[in-house]
Design an enzyme around this catalytic site. Structure first.
Site, PDB file in Angstrom:
ATOM      1  N   LYS A  27       0.834  -1.197   0.000  1.00  0.00           N
ATOM      2  CA  LYS A  27       0.000   0.000   0.000  1.00  0.00           C
ATOM      3  C   LYS A  27       0.874   1.254   0.000  1.00  0.00           C
ATOM      4  CE  LYS A  27      -3.767  -0.635   2.434  1.00  0.00           C
ATOM      5  NZ  LYS A  27      -4.454  -0.860   3.734  1.00  0.00           N
ATOM      6  N   ARG A  96      -3.358   3.107   8.480  1.00  0.00           N
ATOM      7  CA  ARG A  96      -3.690   1.972   7.616  1.00  0.00           C
ATOM      8  C   ARG A  96      -2.570   0.930   7.613  1.00  0.00           C
ATOM      9  NH1 ARG A  96      -4.723   4.464   1.836  1.00  0.00           N
ATOM     10  NH2 ARG A  96      -6.043   2.610   1.622  1.00  0.00           N
ATOM     11  N   GLY A 105      -8.344  -7.122   3.977  1.00  0.00           N
ATOM     12  CA  GLY A 105      -9.218  -7.250   5.137  1.00  0.00           C
ATOM     13  C   GLY A 105      -8.624  -8.017   6.309  1.00  0.00           C
ATOM     14  N   MET A 107      -5.771  -7.293   8.162  1.00  0.00           N
ATOM     15  CA  MET A 107      -5.258  -6.496   9.270  1.00  0.00           C
ATOM     16  C   MET A 107      -6.123  -5.256   9.404  1.00  0.00           C
ATOM     17  SD  MET A 107      -1.257  -7.092   8.779  1.00  0.00           S
ATOM     18  CE  MET A 107      -1.377  -6.476   7.141  1.00  0.00           C
ATOM     19  N   ARG A 364      -3.346  -1.713  -6.342  1.00  0.00           N
ATOM     20  CA  ARG A 364      -2.550  -2.928  -6.176  1.00  0.00           C
ATOM     21  C   ARG A 364      -2.894  -3.874  -7.315  1.00  0.00           C
ATOM     22  NH1 ARG A 364      -6.011  -4.438  -0.897  1.00  0.00           N
ATOM     23  NH2 ARG A 364      -8.001  -4.589  -1.935  1.00  0.00           N
ATOM     24  N   HIS A 480     -16.220  -8.767   0.338  1.00  0.00           N
ATOM     25  CA  HIS A 480     -15.278  -9.686   0.987  1.00  0.00           C
ATOM     26  C   HIS A 480     -15.436 -11.098   0.432  1.00  0.00           C
ATOM     27  CE1 HIS A 480     -14.066 -12.505   4.243  1.00  0.00           C
ATOM     28  NE2 HIS A 480     -13.035 -11.679   4.322  1.00  0.00           N
ATOM     29  N   SER A 794      12.280 -44.580 -14.434  1.00  0.00           N
ATOM     30  CA  SER A 794      11.124 -43.737 -14.125  1.00  0.00           C
ATOM     31  C   SER A 794      10.954 -43.784 -12.614  1.00  0.00           C
ATOM     32  CB  SER A 794       9.883 -44.270 -14.833  1.00  0.00           C
ATOM     33  OG  SER A 794       8.766 -43.513 -14.440  1.00  0.00           O
ATOM     34  N   CYS A 861       6.904 -40.563 -12.515  1.00  0.00           N
ATOM     35  CA  CYS A 861       5.529 -40.939 -12.857  1.00  0.00           C
ATOM     36  C   CYS A 861       4.637 -41.007 -11.628  1.00  0.00           C
ATOM     37  CB  CYS A 861       5.509 -42.267 -13.606  1.00  0.00           C
ATOM     38  SG  CYS A 861       6.124 -43.640 -12.627  1.00  0.00           S
ATOM     39  N   TYR A 881      11.449 -35.774 -18.278  1.00  0.00           N
ATOM     40  CA  TYR A 881      10.013 -35.523 -18.341  1.00  0.00           C
ATOM     41  C   TYR A 881       9.354 -35.760 -16.993  1.00  0.00           C
ATOM     42  CZ  TYR A 881       9.274 -40.589 -18.407  1.00  0.00           C
ATOM     43  OH  TYR A 881       9.238 -41.907 -18.068  1.00  0.00           O
TER      44      TYR A 881
END
Ligand code: ADP
Ligand code: MG
Ligand code: MG
Length: 909
Positions: A27, A96, A105, A107, A364, A480, A794, A861, A881
């Site tokens: 903020k 703030r 919401g 704090m 924000r 909210h 694998s 896998c 992979y």
């Protein structure tokens, strides 16, 4: 040296900047940035997160902080030409909270600080409204009492109720008994100055009673206490829970912003609102938001009054900001564009208009649905705002599952009982519950619930987390409920205004056009909500699978350019393989052949094979299975068109295929022409104390070599056939659960023999690979020996986790959650790979395997193959992979691309 604890900002200049979020909080840093950009913000200053951390450590303000705050207050007085605590011309401020990453919401923030019995008179005179001044004072007392003095806000409510009742009596309205209805009949805005004065007096009494001290009239005493309270709010329970849910470190601390108040509640030329630069639900590029005339701060999000739309639309009917205050709207529209260009992301904006003058109070990066995150990222590439690699890094792969959220099946023909605001997409059914506790209790019993509330507040967080979906009667798309639901990926319908919830009787009713009750929803009744359309249905409505959508398809194409690893799928049938392929899988990483044995026609042959008295009889039974298996594999090869298909030889212990119920045993004996006793003896023989560590995997092949011989024959026959049809094939034959060179050597002999035979018969060869699944610590430790007979490894990380930790996954429920809660393990090792332990074995296996056979290739896998954190680890250790369930393939592709980008830092520009 005293550190710099305070950073100032005013119009056109600021000491801070957007990049300093760790120090100034999101903020504060963005307020500074807006000031630097010449955007109108009320002047103020930010107390750093470092001061907060010091305070929490020391238990008091660090040295120099108080002086810095005093200095900056004098500066702020000069800026605003007002004085803090001055009776004639009082400066009021907000205090703030604001951490590095936004925790909406979570704090606390206190508004209108600096009021007391004297300054309130000054404010009344200046604003020419006693009502306004005492309303502000009343709000300050409530917030201060709650946040600083920690007095439950419910304790303040009777005072307000009394005032409402007084007004109701004056107006000769009938008096409802419940507070909710009363608040609707007599809203805050109807309370006059005289009533508010009584409320102020009452609030002060409540503060004295519950804190033992009178409300501090000294503004500096208020300020210091408020700063300390905001610091402390970093550690309140809901903030902690939020941090845990979002992986935010506990040691960041919060900054505190002290800012001159501007008033959106000064009359009809004043207003307050919130806006998004793009639609946070769909990602569509349209300026979008809500506002209220003559209102302050939280009023819009609190859902007490129904907010109006910002932009003109056919329905807006003059109520939009664009129509009501065209100049402010035009200015705001310009600013939102500047902010998007500067921050290169969708912004969530708070603004207030005081007597026709626009101020920005916050910007924000906005929270958004997964679909919106993809669309916005891809659109921004097309707009030239982002590079494709940045776009890939913008999405949270974990949340992409939401794209596959089900939608209401249009063929179900369900008709909605009510409609609200589509606040967070996806359709979901569950039992309606009316409070967070019930939601949690039901969820713990494994039941799906929809949390139905008039509105939600941070106290409901645990219930929202437990619920499958959220439905509220009040509040808009920025309420909210909506913001939190989108953040958690829960479908949400908000502001369903025809819905009325009676908590006392545990029932919700829907009202029709004439106020009559059209539907009743009782506690635990099933309902369905569709957060994409805003519709609410009674009962469980059928849902259908969703599509990835064009933006996701585009992003997935981009991932191919940056990913080093391939993504394969675990698929046992041609249908699953086709699904995986449509999601972009580059092969099958695991086909579990036992899944092919359970269907009706085959299980008989399987059982015959198991119950066979000798090899001959066993071979006869296997011969019956051969054509089925050949067909199965041919189907997979055809679908996969030359991509690798990894087939695991039979893995589970044989008793898993035998019946356990008396009548089934009887039937089996009859069809096989043996006695019931014989079957029962065989079943008893096969019984194992620890099946997971028993007669399974390659051990079956060692004892019954004809079984793998049949399977290998089926694989290679199918491969030859499909190749003859003109398709390419690439089979990989995988031996499960080996821990030694000897086992693999024995299997290789069988495989090579069968191959020679099949290829001689077909007069041609098919290329194939043989490898093993690494799922035992011994196999990992002796990987160099195993590599002599294996062309690939694998990692079967499900079993490797069980065998490394000595934890049975099926029995872990009674202790593993506690391990995670206590931090003994950082995460559930069956969800996210235990990189320290299991990961170390994987590393060793790769290293040793490569030494013995440099061209060896590696994959994973286990279910970890679809987990973004584990995928990141797989990239780090150089696997070729990952393989996961078909539905997770898109998630894994994005996660693999991100892992490559993070690791190589080779960006695509
Ligand atoms: P949160 O983090 O919960 O959004 P904020 O600090 O943003 O808390 O403040 C709560 C509300 O008060 C917001 O609507 C904000 O716009 C409003 N507000 C905060 N400071 C001021 C101020 N100086 N003047 C007017 N409104 C303010
Ligand atoms: Mg707040
Ligand atoms: Mg805010």
């Amino acid at each position: 040296m005293v550190r710099k604890f305070v950073y100032r900002f005013e119009s056109n200049k600021a000491e801070g900047r957007a990049e300093w979020k760790p120090l100034l909080g999101g903020k504060g840093a963005n307020l500074a940035e807006m000031a630097n950009l010449g955007i109108p913000v009320p002047p103020g200053f930010t107390v750093t997160t470092e001061a907060c951390i010091d305070y929490l450590k020391l238990g008091h303000f660090p040295e120099g902080l108080l002086e810095a705050v005093r200095d900056s207050m004098s500066w702020l007085e000069t800026c605003t030409r007002r004085q803090f605590g001055n009776v004639e011309n009082p400066l009021l401020v907000s205090v703030r909270s604001g951490a590095q990453s936004s925790m909406p919401g979570m704090m606390d923030t206190i508004l209108d600080l600096g009021l007391n019995d004297e300054t309130v008179i000054g404010l009344a005179r200046q604003s020419q409204s006693e009502r306004f001044a005492f309303d502000a004072y009343r709000r300050l007392l409530g917030m201060f009492g709650n946040v600083v003095l920690e007095i439950d806000h419910e304790l303040f409510e009777p005072a307000l109720d009394a005032a409402r009742r007084a007004v109701a009596r004056q107006k000769q309205l009938s008096l409802p008994d419940d507070a909710d209805t009363l608040a609707r009949v007599v809203p805050d805005s109807v309370l006059g100055a005289e009533e508010l004065k009584l409320v102020v007096a009452d609030y002060k009494r409540i503060i004295l009673e519950h804190s033992g001290k009178p409300f501090p009239s000294d503004p500096y005493e208020q300020l210091d206490a408020a700063i300390a309270a905001v610091f402390r709010s970093w550690n309140n329970a809901r903030a902690k829970l939020y941090r845990e849910m979002h992986d935010i470190p506990h040691d960041w601390g919060t900054a505190v912003n002290i800012q001159a108040m501007v008033f959106g509640n000064l009359g009809d030329t004043s207003a307050t609102g919130v806006a998004f630069t793009r639609d946070p639900s769909t990602g569509e590029r349209r300026f979008f938001g809500e506002w209220l005339p003559n209102a302050q701060g939280e009023d819009v999000v609190a859902g007490i009054r129904t907010p109006r739309a910002l932009s003109r639309s056919p329905e807006s009917d003059g109520s939009s900001l664009e129509e009501a205050m065209p100049d402010s709207y035009a200015e705001l529209f310009k600013i939102q564009h500047v902010l998007e260009q500067r921050f290169r992301d969708m912004q969530d904006i708070e603004f207030t208009i005081e007597a026709g003058r626009l101020y920005l109070l916050q910007t924000r990066n906005g929270k958004r649905s997964a679909r919106a995150s993809v669309r916005i990222a891809v659109d921004m590439v097309n707009e030239g705002l982002l590079y494709p690699d940045e776009a890939i890094l913008r999405v949270d792969p974990e949340r992409l599952g939401e794209l596959l959220f089900p939608a209401i099946d249009p063929k179900a023909g369900a008709s909605a009982i009510a409609r609200g605001i589509p606040a967070s997409p996806g359709a979901v059914s569950g039992k309606a519950v009316f409070n967070a506790e019930d939601a949690q209790a039901y969820a713990e019993r494994g039941e799906s619930v929809i949390l139905v509330r008039t509105e939600t507040s941070p106290e409901d967080l645990h219930g929202m987390k437990a619920a499958k979906g959220i439905l509220t009667a009040r509040g808009g798309a920025t309420s909210h409920a909506a913001v939190v639901a989108r953040g958690m990926g829960r479908p949400c319908v908000s502001g369903c205004s025809t819905l009325h919830i009676d908590y006392a009787s545990g029932e919700a009713v829907v009202h029709g056009g004439n106020g009559e009750v059209t539907t009743r929803i009782k506690h635990a009744d099933s309902i369905t909500i569709d957060g994409s359309s805003g519709s609410v249905y009674l009962g469980n409505v059928k849902t259908i699978e969703a599509e990835l959508g064009p933006e996701m398809e585009t992003m997935l194409v981009w991932t191919e350019r940056v990913s080093r690893m391939r993504v394969r799928a675990n698929a046992d049938t041609p249908e699953q393989a086709a699904k995986a392929l449509s999601f972009g899988a580059r092969g099958i990483g695991l086909c579990r052949t036992e899944h092919m044995f359970f269907s009706d026609e085959r299980i008989a042959a399987v059982r015959e094979m198991i119950l066979a008295r000798d090899t001959k009889a066993r071979e006869k039974a296997l011969a019956k299975l051969l054509p089925f298996q050949t067909q199965d594999f041919a189907g997979l090869f055809r679908v996969m068109k030359g991509l690798p298909v990894n087939i695991r030889l039979l893995d589970p212990p044989l008793h898993e295929f035998l019946p356990h119920e008396k009548h089934q045993i009887g039937e089996l004996a009859a069809t096989m022409g043996v006695s019931v006793v014989d079957v029962e003896r065989k079943i008893a023989e096969l019984y194992e104390f620890n099946p997971m560590l028993g007669h399974r995997g390659v051990r079956l092949g060692i004892t019954y070599p004809e079984v793998p011989a049949m399977q290998v024959r089926a694989i290679l026959e199918a491969a030859c056939t499909v190749q003859e049809e003109g398709h390419e094939v690439l089979p990989e034959i995988m031996v499960p659960l080996a821990f030694s060179e000897g086992e693999l050597g024995a299997m290789r002999v069988i495989i090579d023999e069968v191959a020679k035979d099949v290829f001689a018969k077909h007069g041609k060869e098919v290329k194939f690979k043989v490898g093993t699944m690494i799922e035992l610590p011994r196999a990992a430790l002796l990987a160099d020996q195993l590599a002599k007979h294996a062309e690939f490894f694998s990692f079967g990380t499900n079993d490797l986790t069980q065998t490394t930790l000595g934890v049975s996954r099926d029995d872990a429920g009674s202790f593993l959650p506690l391990y995670v809660e206590r931090g003994i393990l950082p995460e559930d090792p069956f969800i996210s790979l235990d990189t320290d332990g299991v990961g170390e074995l994987v590393r060793i296996a790769i290293e040793k395997g490569r030494v013995a056979r440099p061209e060896l290739h590696f994959g994973v896998c286990g279910e970890h193959g679809g987990d973004p954190k584990s995928i990141d680890f797989c990239e780090q250790i150089g696997l070729s992979y990952v393989s996961c369930s078909p539905f997770r393939v898109p998630i894994a592709r994005v996660a693999a691309a991100q892992a490559s980008l993070r690791r190589t830092r080779k960006y695509w520009r």
